[in-house]
Design an enzyme around this catalytic site. Structure first.
Site, mmCIF file in Angstrom:
data_model
loop_
_atom_site.group_PDB
_atom_site.id
_atom_site.type_symbol
_atom_site.label_atom_id
_atom_site.label_comp_id
_atom_site.label_asym_id
_atom_site.label_seq_id
_atom_site.Cartn_x
_atom_site.Cartn_y
_atom_site.Cartn_z
ATOM 1 C CE1 TYR A 44 34.301 -7.294 17.031
ATOM 2 C CE2 TYR A 44 36.151 -5.774 17.144
ATOM 3 C CZ TYR A 44 34.926 -6.197 17.610
ATOM 4 O OH TYR A 44 34.323 -5.552 18.655
ATOM 5 C CB ALA A 45 41.558 -11.220 12.554
ATOM 6 C CD GLU A 117 41.686 -16.653 4.785
ATOM 7 O OE1 GLU A 117 42.145 -15.564 4.432
ATOM 8 O OE2 GLU A 117 41.437 -16.941 5.971
ATOM 9 C CG ASP A 224 41.466 8.290 14.775
ATOM 10 O OD1 ASP A 224 40.597 8.484 13.903
ATOM 11 O OD2 ASP A 224 41.185 8.084 15.964
ATOM 12 C CG HIS A 245 35.688 -9.686 3.326
ATOM 13 N ND1 HIS A 245 34.834 -10.690 2.961
ATOM 14 C CD2 HIS A 245 36.737 -10.290 3.911
ATOM 15 C CE1 HIS A 245 35.350 -11.856 3.323
ATOM 16 N NE2 HIS A 245 36.518 -11.639 3.903
ATOM 17 N NE ARG A 291 39.651 -10.986 1.234
ATOM 18 C CZ ARG A 291 40.111 -10.853 2.430
ATOM 19 N NH1 ARG A 291 40.437 -9.669 2.873
ATOM 20 N NH2 ARG A 291 40.260 -11.898 3.189
ATOM 21 C CG HIS A 352 37.868 -6.537 5.037
ATOM 22 N ND1 HIS A 352 37.333 -6.910 6.257
ATOM 23 C CD2 HIS A 352 38.928 -7.373 4.824
ATOM 24 C CE1 HIS A 352 38.023 -7.936 6.738
ATOM 25 N NE2 HIS A 352 39.010 -8.215 5.899
ATOM 26 C CD GLU A 376 43.390 -2.208 8.202
ATOM 27 O OE1 GLU A 376 43.273 -3.104 9.061
ATOM 28 O OE2 GLU A 376 42.441 -1.797 7.512
ATOM 29 N NE ARG A 387 44.282 -7.318 3.737
ATOM 30 C CZ ARG A 387 43.639 -8.210 4.489
ATOM 31 N NH1 ARG A 387 44.312 -9.160 5.121
ATOM 32 N NH2 ARG A 387 42.333 -8.173 4.609
HETATM 33 P P1 FAD Z 1 44.152 -2.697 14.901
HETATM 34 O O1 FAD Z 1 44.139 -4.105 15.306
HETATM 35 O O2 FAD Z 1 42.943 -2.166 14.262
HETATM 36 O O3 FAD Z 1 44.467 -1.819 16.186
HETATM 37 C C1 FAD Z 1 44.383 -0.422 16.126
HETATM 38 C C2 FAD Z 1 44.428 0.114 17.533
HETATM 39 O O4 FAD Z 1 44.584 1.529 17.510
HETATM 40 C C3 FAD Z 1 43.156 -0.147 18.326
HETATM 41 O O5 FAD Z 1 43.547 -0.512 19.629
HETATM 42 C C4 FAD Z 1 42.463 1.203 18.344
HETATM 43 O O6 FAD Z 1 41.632 1.404 19.453
HETATM 44 C C5 FAD Z 1 43.660 2.125 18.397
HETATM 45 N N1 FAD Z 1 43.413 3.485 17.937
HETATM 46 C C6 FAD Z 1 42.913 3.890 16.747
HETATM 47 N N2 FAD Z 1 42.864 5.233 16.702
HETATM 48 C C7 FAD Z 1 43.354 5.686 17.892
HETATM 49 C C8 FAD Z 1 43.537 6.961 18.470
HETATM 50 N N3 FAD Z 1 43.229 8.089 17.819
HETATM 51 N N4 FAD Z 1 44.036 7.046 19.721
HETATM 52 C C9 FAD Z 1 44.346 5.929 20.421
HETATM 53 N N5 FAD Z 1 44.191 4.687 19.928
HETATM 54 C C10 FAD Z 1 43.700 4.578 18.682
HETATM 55 N N6 FAD Z 1 43.654 -9.898 8.593
HETATM 56 C C11 FAD Z 1 44.290 -11.072 8.489
HETATM 57 O O7 FAD Z 1 45.508 -11.114 8.227
HETATM 58 N N7 FAD Z 1 43.609 -12.238 8.701
HETATM 59 C C12 FAD Z 1 42.290 -12.275 9.010
HETATM 60 O O8 FAD Z 1 41.722 -13.334 9.214
HETATM 61 C C13 FAD Z 1 41.587 -11.037 9.096
HETATM 62 N N8 FAD Z 1 40.273 -11.016 9.372
HETATM 63 C C14 FAD Z 1 39.663 -9.801 9.564
HETATM 64 C C15 FAD Z 1 38.325 -9.774 9.954
HETATM 65 C C16 FAD Z 1 37.706 -8.573 10.242
HETATM 66 C C17 FAD Z 1 36.257 -8.555 10.660
HETATM 67 C C18 FAD Z 1 38.437 -7.371 10.121
HETATM 68 C C19 FAD Z 1 37.802 -6.054 10.440
HETATM 69 C C20 FAD Z 1 39.763 -7.393 9.702
HETATM 70 C C21 FAD Z 1 40.382 -8.597 9.423
HETATM 71 N N9 FAD Z 1 41.711 -8.650 9.022
HETATM 72 C C22 FAD Z 1 42.336 -9.854 8.904
HETATM 73 C C23 FAD Z 1 42.510 -7.437 8.952
HETATM 74 C C24 FAD Z 1 43.334 -7.325 10.247
HETATM 75 O O9 FAD Z 1 42.527 -7.708 11.333
HETATM 76 C C25 FAD Z 1 43.852 -5.929 10.482
HETATM 77 O O10 FAD Z 1 44.442 -5.419 9.338
HETATM 78 C C26 FAD Z 1 44.885 -5.947 11.590
HETATM 79 O O11 FAD Z 1 44.339 -6.541 12.739
HETATM 80 C C27 FAD Z 1 45.351 -4.544 11.894
HETATM 81 O O12 FAD Z 1 46.128 -4.579 13.055
HETATM 82 P P2 FAD Z 1 46.698 -3.221 13.621
HETATM 83 O O13 FAD Z 1 47.465 -3.567 14.853
HETATM 84 O O14 FAD Z 1 47.382 -2.488 12.556
HETATM 85 O O15 FAD Z 1 45.397 -2.359 13.976
HETATM 86 C C1 SIN Z 2 38.520 -13.395 6.403
HETATM 87 O O1 SIN Z 2 38.525 -14.191 7.334
HETATM 88 O O2 SIN Z 2 37.860 -13.529 5.375
HETATM 89 C C2 SIN Z 2 39.343 -12.175 6.533
HETATM 90 C C3 SIN Z 2 40.705 -12.480 6.133
HETATM 91 C C4 SIN Z 2 41.448 -11.229 5.853
HETATM 92 O O3 SIN Z 2 40.879 -10.148 5.803
HETATM 93 O O4 SIN Z 2 42.658 -11.330 5.643
#
Ligand code: FAD
Ligand code: SIN
Length: 546
Positions: A44-45, A117, A224, A245, A291, A352, A376, A387
């Site tokens: 969803y980023a 940003e 989790d 956010h 932010r 967020h 994250e 952040r």
């Molecule tokens: P995630 O991408 O959240 O992946 C976590 C994974 O773990 C998922 O597959 C989930 O199903 C799995 N999981 C969770 N619990 C369990 C479990 N118990 N058992 C098995 N699987 C599990 N950051 C930026 O840098 N730039 C952006 O533009 C930005 N925009 C964003 C917009 C939105 C709407 C959101 C919500 C966040 C945004 N962020 C952005 C933040 C960023 O997207 C996240 O911090 C980042 O994607 C986290 O990546 P990750 O791999 O750590 O976790």
């Molecule tokens: C956004 O596009 O505003 C999200 C960017 C981020 O969470 O880093």
């Protein structure tokens, strides 16, 4: 049922997938993920990935912007690594197949188009229109699926990490110390709990936005990883720093839809209902302030006026340009009857991003041997108290690289094999309860308490009230959990209760206001006593009731 591989990756977002692709060059990799493989925060980023790519930019400037946003708590070594490794990791993503938006230079050559940003002093956000995460996730999933050494198990929810505590021969615990051997996970298609064993395990389970009533995060983000690691005895830290956010769409049918900060980077301004552009009264950077500042300013304006939302105004920008730069936001709003090129966008803040998490070193190692954490879910020291926008996708890429390098060496020199006496999941004496209404009710109750009492502006009285109530609910959930057959809803509820308790404990511990943590009883930063992380370690637990 048992599965064994060299590396186990829990989570299929940017951190887990990029780790898996590199680990697969050395050994067998199993990925388990809660739902469909793409369902993650990553998907969803919108805004993009921050990195120094422009001629007028420098590592020093990106480092400085990150440190300023982090309000004195960033770990300089983590910041340096993330910023300096950034360009190389972006090139790697491109090599894996990610396609980012480009623009044509005056000499006719193409280069990456860079957005801006809040808190960034330069244009440095690599993006794919306003659907960056979807593109990154697509490219990584395609690469993972075509790799012969990687096996993906969708619809498997990790329940608890397997450590010495699960061994039948408890004497081995003393010899080995705490080591992670994998995880018990519920196959939600069959209802059977399976055992996933590995020499090295990566927690890449993402954030915990679902602990709050209003969030930009999808339903998988229930904290989790933090809860599992905490139960297994790992150190966690800085959970009081939940980032809100400033701008999610205020609309009954799309409450959690994000209006990217890139829209403000593009020139949008924030207005009250009567048209006043209020951000210049709060910060010299106006709508592009960090932010925490923008979210608090909106909170203040809403409390003063009693209005339900403020407005983001992008109507002064050329309509064609806006449609091209933000096709997803434009279409989504239009489907709800709002043409953002002509009308202001109603917005409110929402939970967020979790800046704290499982404490790791610069190699992604946690305090448990064989257990890594990236993305994250981890607290690497990069974000400090707040952040900087678009630094998290980058953090996931950079630290998964360092973790995999360490993990490969760890697996190579692995001398002891996985213990043969790890038992199957034991659900003896549990029964299938019909009280599922309690689960839905408890989840909403915790989310509401956290939103009302542990939100953007906190006070001692609110935090103590939240602590008392969440404690009672958490105890009831634990009782219910012990007696009941596990379901995904119950696993998530238990984790939400744990993470909510940890956020409250960290918030009560920090007796100052800094970055994302604002407490009206201590309205100022206290550099003498509190310029440090809030770590919940084994020693801390002995002294406390958590
Ligand atoms: P995630 O991408 O959240 O992946 C976590 C994974 O773990 C998922 O597959 C989930 O199903 C799995 N999981 C969770 N619990 C369990 C479990 N118990 N058992 C098995 N699987 C599990 N950051 C930026 O840098 N730039 C952006 O533009 C930005 N925009 C964003 C917009 C939105 C709407 C959101 C919500 C966040 C945004 N962020 C952005 C933040 C960023 O997207 C996240 O911090 C980042 O994607 C986290 O990546 P990750 O791999 O750590 O976790
Ligand atoms: C956004 O596009 O505003 C999200 C960017 C981020 O969470 O880093």
């Amino acid at each position: 049922m048992s599965h064994i591989s060299d590396f186990l990756v829990i989570g299929s977002g940017i951190a887990g997938l990029s780790f898996a692709l590199k680990a697969a060059q050395r050994g067998t990799v199993t990925i388990i993920t809660k739902k469909h493989d793409t369902e993650s925060n990553t998907n969803y980023a919108q805004g993009g990935i921050a990195s120094v790519m422009a001629a007028d930019d420098s590592f020093d400037l990106h480092i400085q912007d990150t440190l300023v946003a982090g309000a004195g708590l960033c770990h300089r070594d983590a910041v340096e690594i993330v910023v300096r490794d950034g360009p190389q990791r972006i090139q790697e993503l491109i090599a894996w197949g990610a396609r980012f938006t480009k623009k044509r230079r005056e000499d006719g050559m193409e280069e990456l188009s860079l957005g801006r940003e809040g808190g960034h002093s330069r244009h440095r956000i690599v993006h794919t229109a306003d659907l960056t995460g979807q593109e990154v996730e697509r490219a990584l999933i395609e690469a993972v699926k075509s790799h012969p050494n990687i096996r993906v198990y969708e619809h498997h929810v990790a329940i608890d990490l397997i450590t010495e505590h699960h061994l039948r021969d408890k004497a081995q615990m003393r010899e080995r110390g705490t080591t992670c051997w994998g995880v018990y996970a519920l196959n939600t298609t069959t209802g059977v709990v399976e055992k996933f064993l590995a020499k090295a395990t990566l927690l890449a389970t993402g954030g915990a936005g679902q602990v709050y009533l209003h969030t930009t995060n999808p339903s998988i983000a229930t904290g989790d990883g933090v809860a599992m690691a905490y139960r297994a005895g790992a150190d966690v830290a800085n959970l009081e720093f939940m980032q809100f956010h400033p701008t999610t769409l205020y609309h009954p049918q799309a409450r959690s839809f994000l209006i990217s900060e890139a829209v403000r980077g593009y020139g949008a301004v924030l207005r009250t209902q009567d048209g006043r552009e209020f951000m210049p009264e709060y910060h010299p950077l106006g709508a592009l302030a960090p932010r925490d500042v923008v979210a608090r300013a909106i909170d203040r304006e809403l409390k003063k006026s009693g209005d339900s939302c403020v407005y983001l105004d992008v109507t002064h920008k050329p309509a064609d340009e806006t449609r091209e730069r933000f096709p997803n936001i434009y279409q989504r709003c239009l489907a709800l009857g709002l043409d953002i090129t002509k009308a202001w966008i109603p917005v409110v803040p929402a939970a967020h991003y979790m800046c704290g998490g499982i404490v790791t070193d610069l190699n992604g190692c946690t305090s448990i041997r064989g257990l890594y954490a990236c993305g994250e879910v981890a607290c690497t020291g990069l974000h400090g108290a707040n952040r900087l926008a678009s630094n998290s996708l980058l953090e996931g890429l950079v630290f998964s690289h360092h973790a995999v390098m360490h993990g490969i060496a760890f697996v190579d020199r692995h001398t002891t094999s996985i213990p043969p006496d790890i038992p199957e999941w034991n659900d003896e004496g549990t029964f299938d309860s019909e009280e599922w209404v309690l689960i839905a009710h408890d989840r909403t109750e915790i989310q509401t308490l956290m939103w009302d009492y542990v939100g953007i502006v906190r006070s001692n009285a609110r935090l103590i009230r939240a602590q008392r109530r969440v404690r009672v609910i958490a105890e009831e959930i634990e009782e219910f959990y012990k007696k009941t057959v596990v379901t995904p809803e119950l696993i998530e509820l238990r984790n939400i209760a744990t993470v909510a308790s940890l956020i409250i404990e960290c918030a009560l511990t920090r007796k100052e206001s800094r970055g994302l943590h604002y407490n009206t009883d201590y309205p100022y930063a206290d550099d003498v006593h509190w310029k440090r992380d809030t770590t919940i370690s084994a020693e801390w637990r002995k002294r406390s009731s958590v």
